[in-house]
Scaffold this motif. Structure first.
Motif, PDB file in Angstrom:
ATOM      1  N   TYR A 266      -2.354  11.621  -0.867  1.00 61.92           N
ATOM      2  CA  TYR A 266      -3.040  12.400  -1.891  1.00 61.92           C
ATOM      3  C   TYR A 266      -3.321  13.826  -1.444  1.00 61.92           C
ATOM      4  CZ  TYR A 266      -6.032  13.610  -5.778  1.00 61.92           C
ATOM      5  OH  TYR A 266      -6.563  14.230  -6.890  1.00 61.92           O
ATOM      6  N   GLN A 267      -3.763  13.997  -0.204  1.00 59.77           N
ATOM      7  CA  GLN A 267      -4.151  15.354   0.213  1.00 59.77           C
ATOM      8  C   GLN A 267      -3.600  15.766   1.567  1.00 59.77           C
ATOM      9  OE1 GLN A 267      -8.380  14.589  -0.117  1.00 59.77           O
ATOM     10  NE2 GLN A 267      -8.591  14.346   2.096  1.00 59.77           N
ATOM     11  N   GLY A 268      -2.600  15.020   2.060  1.00 60.01           N
ATOM     12  CA  GLY A 268      -2.059  15.303   3.377  1.00 60.01           C
ATOM     13  C   GLY A 268      -0.974  16.362   3.400  1.00 60.01           C
ATOM     14  N   SER A 269      -0.399  16.540   4.575  1.00 56.18           N
ATOM     15  CA  SER A 269       0.641  17.539   4.798  1.00 56.18           C
ATOM     16  C   SER A 269       1.986  17.037   4.277  1.00 56.18           C
ATOM     17  CB  SER A 269       0.760  17.838   6.289  1.00 56.18           C
ATOM     18  OG  SER A 269       1.260  16.691   6.978  1.00 56.18           O
ATOM     19  N   GLN A 270       3.014  17.882   4.423  1.00 52.28           N
ATOM     20  CA  GLN A 270       4.343  17.508   3.955  1.00 52.28           C
ATOM     21  C   GLN A 270       4.964  16.394   4.779  1.00 52.28           C
ATOM     22  OE1 GLN A 270       7.067  20.692   3.182  1.00 52.28           O
ATOM     23  NE2 GLN A 270       5.919  21.359   1.395  1.00 52.28           N
ATOM     24  N   GLN A 271       4.351  16.044   5.878  1.00 49.83           N
ATOM     25  CA  GLN A 271       4.805  14.871   6.629  1.00 49.83           C
ATOM     26  C   GLN A 271       4.630  13.609   5.791  1.00 49.83           C
ATOM     27  OE1 GLN A 271       2.629  14.152  10.253  1.00 49.83           O
ATOM     28  NE2 GLN A 271       3.691  12.243  10.694  1.00 49.83           N
ATOM     29  N   PHE A 272       3.625  13.624   4.909  1.00 50.91           N
ATOM     30  CA  PHE A 272       3.295  12.430   4.130  1.00 50.91           C
ATOM     31  C   PHE A 272       3.537  12.585   2.627  1.00 50.91           C
ATOM     32  CE2 PHE A 272       0.366  12.450   7.841  1.00 50.91           C
ATOM     33  CZ  PHE A 272       0.930  11.370   8.508  1.00 50.91           C
ATOM     34  N   ALA A 273       3.721  13.792   2.158  1.00 53.01           N
ATOM     35  CA  ALA A 273       3.994  14.006   0.729  1.00 53.01           C
ATOM     36  C   ALA A 273       4.753  15.308   0.553  1.00 53.01           C
ATOM     37  CB  ALA A 273       2.693  14.041  -0.070  1.00 53.01           C
ATOM     38  N   THR A 274       5.837  15.250  -0.198  1.00 51.78           N
ATOM     39  CA  THR A 274       6.690  16.424  -0.359  1.00 51.78           C
ATOM     40  C   THR A 274       7.254  16.470  -1.783  1.00 51.78           C
ATOM     41  OG1 THR A 274       8.598  17.574   0.622  1.00 51.78           O
ATOM     42  CG2 THR A 274       8.770  15.198   0.432  1.00 51.78           C
ATOM     43  N   PRO A 275       7.535  17.650  -2.343  1.00 50.71           N
ATOM     44  CA  PRO A 275       7.332  18.994  -1.798  1.00 50.71           C
ATOM     45  C   PRO A 275       5.872  19.450  -1.858  1.00 50.71           C
ATOM     46  CG  PRO A 275       8.203  19.141  -4.009  1.00 50.71           C
ATOM     47  CD  PRO A 275       8.178  17.685  -3.671  1.00 50.71           C
ATOM     48  N   ILE A 276       5.058  18.733  -2.621  1.00 48.62           N
ATOM     49  CA  ILE A 276       3.616  18.964  -2.678  1.00 48.62           C
ATOM     50  C   ILE A 276       2.941  17.607  -2.560  1.00 48.62           C
ATOM     51  CG2 ILE A 276       3.737  21.075  -4.069  1.00 48.62           C
ATOM     52  CD1 ILE A 276       3.210  19.369  -6.548  1.00 48.62           C
ATOM     53  N   ASN A 277       1.634  17.589  -2.288  1.00 45.39           N
ATOM     54  CA  ASN A 277       0.958  16.299  -2.242  1.00 45.39           C
ATOM     55  C   ASN A 277       0.450  15.916  -3.639  1.00 45.39           C
ATOM     56  OD1 ASN A 277      -1.574  17.655  -2.584  1.00 45.39           O
ATOM     57  ND2 ASN A 277      -1.748  17.943  -0.367  1.00 45.39           N
ATOM     58  N   PHE A 278      -0.095  14.716  -3.744  1.00 41.73           N
ATOM     59  CA  PHE A 278      -0.516  14.231  -5.060  1.00 41.73           C
ATOM     60  C   PHE A 278      -1.650  15.075  -5.643  1.00 41.73           C
ATOM     61  CE2 PHE A 278       1.030   9.582  -5.526  1.00 41.73           C
ATOM     62  CZ  PHE A 278       2.302   9.955  -5.117  1.00 41.73           C
ATOM     63  N   LYS A 279      -2.527  15.557  -4.806  1.00 42.13           N
ATOM     64  CA  LYS A 279      -3.639  16.392  -5.269  1.00 42.13           C
ATOM     65  C   LYS A 279      -3.110  17.646  -5.948  1.00 42.13           C
ATOM     66  CE  LYS A 279      -8.026  18.423  -3.687  1.00 42.13           C
ATOM     67  NZ  LYS A 279      -7.844  19.814  -4.128  1.00 42.13           N
ATOM     68  N   GLN A 280      -2.136  18.268  -5.316  1.00 36.89           N
ATOM     69  CA  GLN A 280      -1.538  19.471  -5.890  1.00 36.89           C
ATOM     70  C   GLN A 280      -0.806  19.154  -7.192  1.00 36.89           C
ATOM     71  OE1 GLN A 280       0.586  20.280  -2.211  1.00 36.89           O
ATOM     72  NE2 GLN A 280      -0.551  22.183  -1.912  1.00 36.89           N
ATOM     73  N   LEU A 281      -0.207  17.995  -7.255  1.00 39.82           N
ATOM     74  CA  LEU A 281       0.485  17.584  -8.486  1.00 39.82           C
ATOM     75  C   LEU A 281      -0.521  17.412  -9.625  1.00 39.82           C
ATOM     76  CD1 LEU A 281       3.174  16.602  -9.807  1.00 39.82           C
ATOM     77  CD2 LEU A 281       2.525  14.284  -9.112  1.00 39.82           C
ATOM     78  N   VAL A 282      -1.649  16.777  -9.322  1.00 38.90           N
ATOM     79  CA  VAL A 282      -2.701  16.572 -10.326  1.00 38.90           C
ATOM     80  C   VAL A 282      -3.217  17.905 -10.839  1.00 38.90           C
ATOM     81  CG1 VAL A 282      -5.062  15.755 -10.667  1.00 38.90           C
ATOM     82  CG2 VAL A 282      -3.412  14.316  -9.471  1.00 38.90           C
ATOM     83  N   GLU A 283      -3.379  18.870  -9.955  1.00 41.53           N
ATOM     84  CA  GLU A 283      -4.000  20.144 -10.311  1.00 41.53           C
ATOM     85  C   GLU A 283      -3.057  21.107 -10.998  1.00 41.53           C
ATOM     86  OE1 GLU A 283      -5.477  21.395  -6.536  1.00 41.53           O
ATOM     87  OE2 GLU A 283      -7.299  20.160  -6.671  1.00 41.53           O
ATOM     88  N   GLN A 284      -1.761  20.849 -10.925  1.00 46.28           N
ATOM     89  CA  GLN A 284      -0.809  21.744 -11.584  1.00 46.28           C
ATOM     90  C   GLN A 284      -0.878  21.608 -13.098  1.00 46.28           C
ATOM     91  OE1 GLN A 284       3.231  21.428 -10.258  1.00 46.28           O
ATOM     92  NE2 GLN A 284       2.861  22.522  -8.357  1.00 46.28           N
ATOM     93  N   ASN A 285      -0.835  22.743 -13.802  1.00 45.30           N
ATOM     94  CA  ASN A 285      -0.826  22.734 -15.260  1.00 45.30           C
ATOM     95  C   ASN A 285       0.600  22.614 -15.767  1.00 45.30           C
ATOM     96  OD1 ASN A 285      -3.631  23.101 -15.524  1.00 45.30           O
ATOM     97  ND2 ASN A 285      -3.393  25.303 -15.164  1.00 45.30           N
TER      98      ASN A 285
END
Length: 285
Positions: A266-285
Motif C-alpha cells: 500500500y505505501q512501500g517502495s517500488q521494491q514492493f509496488a510498481t510503477p506506483i504503490n496502492f496509496k498513490q493509485l488511490v490518490e490519483q484523480n
C-alpha cells in the motif's frame, strides 16, 4: 486476507461485503461511493480450464450484473464516473499455476513459455473486459513464491522449495508487468499498481530473523509433513506462536504476514509496488 488490510488502509472498517448482498438495493453504500463489493467466494482462476471455484470470467459476469443494478438507480454517466474512481483489486494466477504443475511437474521450456503466454493473454482479456465495463484503476497483486509453501515443500523429499513452481510464478509476474505497462498506454485513463507478494514473501524466506519470524517452512496449523499435507481442520495440529510463522496453513500466510504485505504494497517502495504503490493509485484523480 490481504483484501481486508487493503480495505483498512483505504479507510474502511472491514472488507467489502459480497456483491450478492448489494444487488437490487437502492440505498447501499456502493451507490454513494462509500463502499465496495467483493466478488471472491472461493479459489480464483484466470483460465476457465483451471477448475477453480470462481474464475475471473465468472467474477466479471457478476460485476456486470452489479453494474447494471447500479445503473437502474443512478444515471449512466454517474455510474461510470463512480467506477472510474474505484479501485479494482485483483489477485489471481496461483491456482492456474498449481493446476498446470499437477498435470505436468517437469515441463520443458516450450511448455513453460506456452503456458505463461496463455495465462498472460487471458489475463489481458479480463482486464480489457473490466475496462469496457468502466474500470480504470487496477490494483494487481502478483503471484507469491508458491513453490515454498508448506504443501509444495511437503512434496519434496528434503522439504525444499519446488523450483519449477517459483519459476512459473516469476515468469508470469514478469509477463504481467510488461502486459500492464502496454495496456496502460493503449487504454485511455487506465492506471495501475502491481503489488509484489512475491517480493514480500521471498524476502521473509531468505531472512526471517530480520523481521522477527521463526518458522518459514512449516504451517502453524495442519497435519503431516511440515503440517502441509492437510488443511486447518478441527483435529489438526496447531502452533502456540502463530505470529512467528510465515504460513498459517498449507497454502496461506498468517495474519501477521498479510498485515505486513498490506503495508508494503500500500505505501512501500517500488521494491514492493510498481510503477506506483496502492496509496498513490488511490490518490490519483
Amino acid at each position: 486476507m490481504f483484501n481486508r488490510y487493503s480495505a483498512s488502509h483505504m479507510g474502511f472498517r472491514r472488507s467489502p461485503p459480497p456483491y450478492l448482498s448489494l444487488a437490487n438495493k437502492t440505498n447501499h453504500q456502493v451507490l454513494k461511493g462509500l463502499a465496495g463489493a467483493n466478488f471472491a467466494s472461493g479459489g480464483s482462476g484466470i483460465l476457465d480450464s483451471t477448475g477453480s471455484t470462481i474464475t475471473m470470467t465468472k467474477q466479471i459476469q457478476y460485476f456486470s450484473i452489479l453494474q447494471t443494478s447500479i445503473m437502474t438507480y443512478i444515471a449512466t454517466d454517474r455510474t461510470y464516473q463512480l467506477l472510474s474512481k474505484s479501485i479494482f483489486l485483483i489477485s489471481s494466477g496461483g491456482n492456474d499455476i498449481f493446476a498446470f504443475f499437477t498435470k505436468n511437474n517437469t515441463p520443458n521450456r516450450t511448455e513453460i513459455d506456452s503456458f505463461i503466454a496463455t495465462l498472460a493473454s487471458t489475463y489481458e482479456s479480463h482486464i480489457k473486459a473490466l475496462y469496457g465495463l468502466g474500470a480504470r484503476k487496477f490494483g494487481i497483486v502478483d503471484v507469491a513464491p508458491i513453490g515454498c509453501c508448506p504443501y509444495t515443500r511437503s512434496l519434496h523429499p528434503a522439504g525444499a522449495c519446488i523450483d519449477i513452481l517459483n519459476e512459473l510464478a516469476l515468469g508470469f509476474n514478469t509477463a504481467l508487468k510488461s502486459q500492464m505497462q502496454s495496456l496502460s498506454s493503449q487504454l485511455q485513463g487506465m492506471k495501475y499498481s502491481i503489488g509484489s507478494s512475491y517480493a514480500v514473501v521471498w524476502g521473509i524466506i531468505r531472512d526471517p530473523n530480520a523481521l522477527g519470524y521463526k518458522e518459514v517452512k512449516s504451517a502453524c496449523c495442519g497435519a503431516g509433513k511440515l503440517n502441509g499435507q492437510s488443511g486447518c481442520i478441527p483435529n489438526a495440529t496447531y502452533c502456540s506462536e502463530r505470529h512467528l510463522y510465515l504460513f498459517w496453513d498449507l497454502l496461506h500466510p498468517t495474519h501477521a504476514i498479510s498485515k505486513l504485505a498490506g503495508v508494503a504494497i500500500y505505501q512501500g517502495s517500488q521494491q514492493f509496488a510498481t510503477p506506483i504503490n496502492f496509496k498513490q493509485l488511490v490518490e490519483q484523480n
